[in-house]
Design a protein around this motif. Structure first.
Motif, PDB file in Angstrom:
ATOM      1  N   ASN A  70     -45.803 -54.872   3.215  1.00 52.25           N
ATOM      2  CA  ASN A  70     -44.732 -54.216   2.824  1.00 52.25           C
ATOM      3  C   ASN A  70     -43.343 -54.252   3.710  1.00 52.25           C
ATOM      4  OD1 ASN A  70     -47.114 -52.144   2.110  1.00 52.25           O
ATOM      5  ND2 ASN A  70     -46.004 -53.123   0.555  1.00 52.25           N
ATOM      6  N   GLU A  71     -43.621 -54.370   5.161  1.00 52.86           N
ATOM      7  CA  GLU A  71     -42.622 -54.430   6.164  1.00 52.86           C
ATOM      8  C   GLU A  71     -42.166 -55.783   5.947  1.00 52.86           C
ATOM      9  OE1 GLU A  71     -44.529 -51.527   9.504  1.00 52.86           O
ATOM     10  OE2 GLU A  71     -45.055 -53.557   9.326  1.00 52.86           O
ATOM     11  N   ALA A  73     -41.832 -57.689   3.278  1.00 55.73           N
ATOM     12  CA  ALA A  73     -41.054 -57.568   2.137  1.00 55.73           C
ATOM     13  C   ALA A  73     -39.611 -56.846   2.322  1.00 55.73           C
ATOM     14  CB  ALA A  73     -41.843 -56.914   0.760  1.00 55.73           C
ATOM     15  N   VAL A  74     -39.685 -55.679   2.815  1.00 60.59           N
ATOM     16  CA  VAL A  74     -38.382 -55.217   3.157  1.00 60.59           C
ATOM     17  C   VAL A  74     -37.514 -55.819   4.165  1.00 60.59           C
ATOM     18  CG1 VAL A  74     -37.557 -53.136   4.248  1.00 60.59           C
ATOM     19  CG2 VAL A  74     -39.514 -52.805   3.039  1.00 60.59           C
ATOM     20  N   THR A 121     -45.459 -62.339  -1.134  1.00 61.29           N
ATOM     21  CA  THR A 121     -46.307 -61.292  -1.335  1.00 61.29           C
ATOM     22  C   THR A 121     -46.902 -61.329  -2.714  1.00 61.29           C
ATOM     23  OG1 THR A 121     -44.341 -60.058  -2.145  1.00 61.29           O
ATOM     24  CG2 THR A 121     -44.992 -59.573   0.142  1.00 61.29           C
ATOM     25  N   SER A 186     -39.516 -50.735  -3.826  1.00 57.70           N
ATOM     26  CA  SER A 186     -40.938 -50.659  -4.035  1.00 57.70           C
ATOM     27  C   SER A 186     -41.898 -50.649  -2.736  1.00 57.70           C
ATOM     28  CB  SER A 186     -41.435 -51.675  -5.288  1.00 57.70           C
ATOM     29  OG  SER A 186     -41.152 -52.859  -4.451  1.00 57.70           O
ATOM     30  N   ASN A 187     -41.391 -51.462  -1.681  1.00 62.09           N
ATOM     31  CA  ASN A 187     -42.054 -51.537  -0.378  1.00 62.09           C
ATOM     32  C   ASN A 187     -41.848 -50.454   0.421  1.00 62.09           C
ATOM     33  OD1 ASN A 187     -43.582 -54.286  -0.620  1.00 62.09           O
ATOM     34  ND2 ASN A 187     -41.890 -54.835  -1.736  1.00 62.09           N
ATOM     35  N   GLU A 190     -44.095 -47.705  -0.369  1.00 69.81           N
ATOM     36  CA  GLU A 190     -45.333 -48.020   0.036  1.00 69.81           C
ATOM     37  C   GLU A 190     -45.582 -47.910   1.622  1.00 69.81           C
ATOM     38  OE1 GLU A 190     -48.210 -49.018  -1.456  1.00 69.81           O
ATOM     39  OE2 GLU A 190     -47.205 -48.582  -3.263  1.00 69.81           O
TER      40      GLU A 190
END
Length: 193
Positions: A70-71, A73-74, A121, A186-187, A190
């Motif tokens: 998630n990090e 993707a951000v 991802t 979305s990430n 999370e």
């Protein structure tokens, strides 16, 4: 080795949608104008290598450096956000350091645009459901399509003309901005859950 054509077709379509090579045409044309030329073969090979390596070692690499998916993707969402702002506003945020065509083929084309946080991802998600060999075949199919689009980008530019490219660049800039925002929201949710 368990080849399943349904898995290959599904993984291919999912990756095609996430990579969005058709939507990246204006960015590819813009990069080609800045760098003078883009090495299509190099971009396709680097993107394929990054995707396949990440398929096997992605989670381990991220865990090794203390980052979760998630990090990652951000961070990728921020890069996509700034590329979209360039496209929409017609400004230059990324400093043009006289990038060679070799460098343009690798960054930002092969990574993070083609083999970016979204596709990487997505591959980790696909790996949880599908056989690895089917995902590799799906990656290869997408790389062939990417190569064809990169090779024909000059002809596409002539066909669309300057005004056509400007309109498409703005439209896809907004779409890319929306993808960046979606990837971010979305990430980021999370991360806080």
């Amino acid at each position: 080795m368990e080849v399943n054509f349904k898995e290959i077709a599904t993984a291919t379509m999912v990756l095609f949608a996430v990579i969005d090579i058709v939507g990246n045409i204006p960015i590819i044309i813009s990069l080609r104008e800045k760098a003078g030329h883009i090495h299509s073969e190099k971009a396709a090979i680097v993107a394929a290598a990054v995707m396949i390596i990440f398929l096997f070692l992605g989670e381990e690499i991220l865990h090794l450096i203390g980052i979760n998916v998630n990090e990652f993707a951000v961070a990728g969402a921020f890069i996509l956000f700034f590329i979209a702002i360039e496209m929409i506003l017609g400004v230059t945020l990324f400093k043009d350091d006289g990038s060679s065509p070799d460098m343009a083929a690798i960054f930002p084309l092969a990574f993070p645009m083609l083999a970016g946080p979204g596709s990487l991802t997505t591959m980790l998600s696909l790996k949880a459901e599908y056989n690895t060999e089917n995902i590799i075949i799906a990656i290869i199919v997408n790389i062939i399509v990417i190569y064809i689009v990169l090779k024909t980008s000059a002809r596409l530019q002539k066909f669309l003309g300057k005004n056509g490219i400007a309109v498409i660049r703005k439209v896809f800039g907004v779409i890319l901005l929306a993808i960046a925002v979606k990837l971010f929201t979305s990430n980021i949710q999370e991360l806080f859950n």
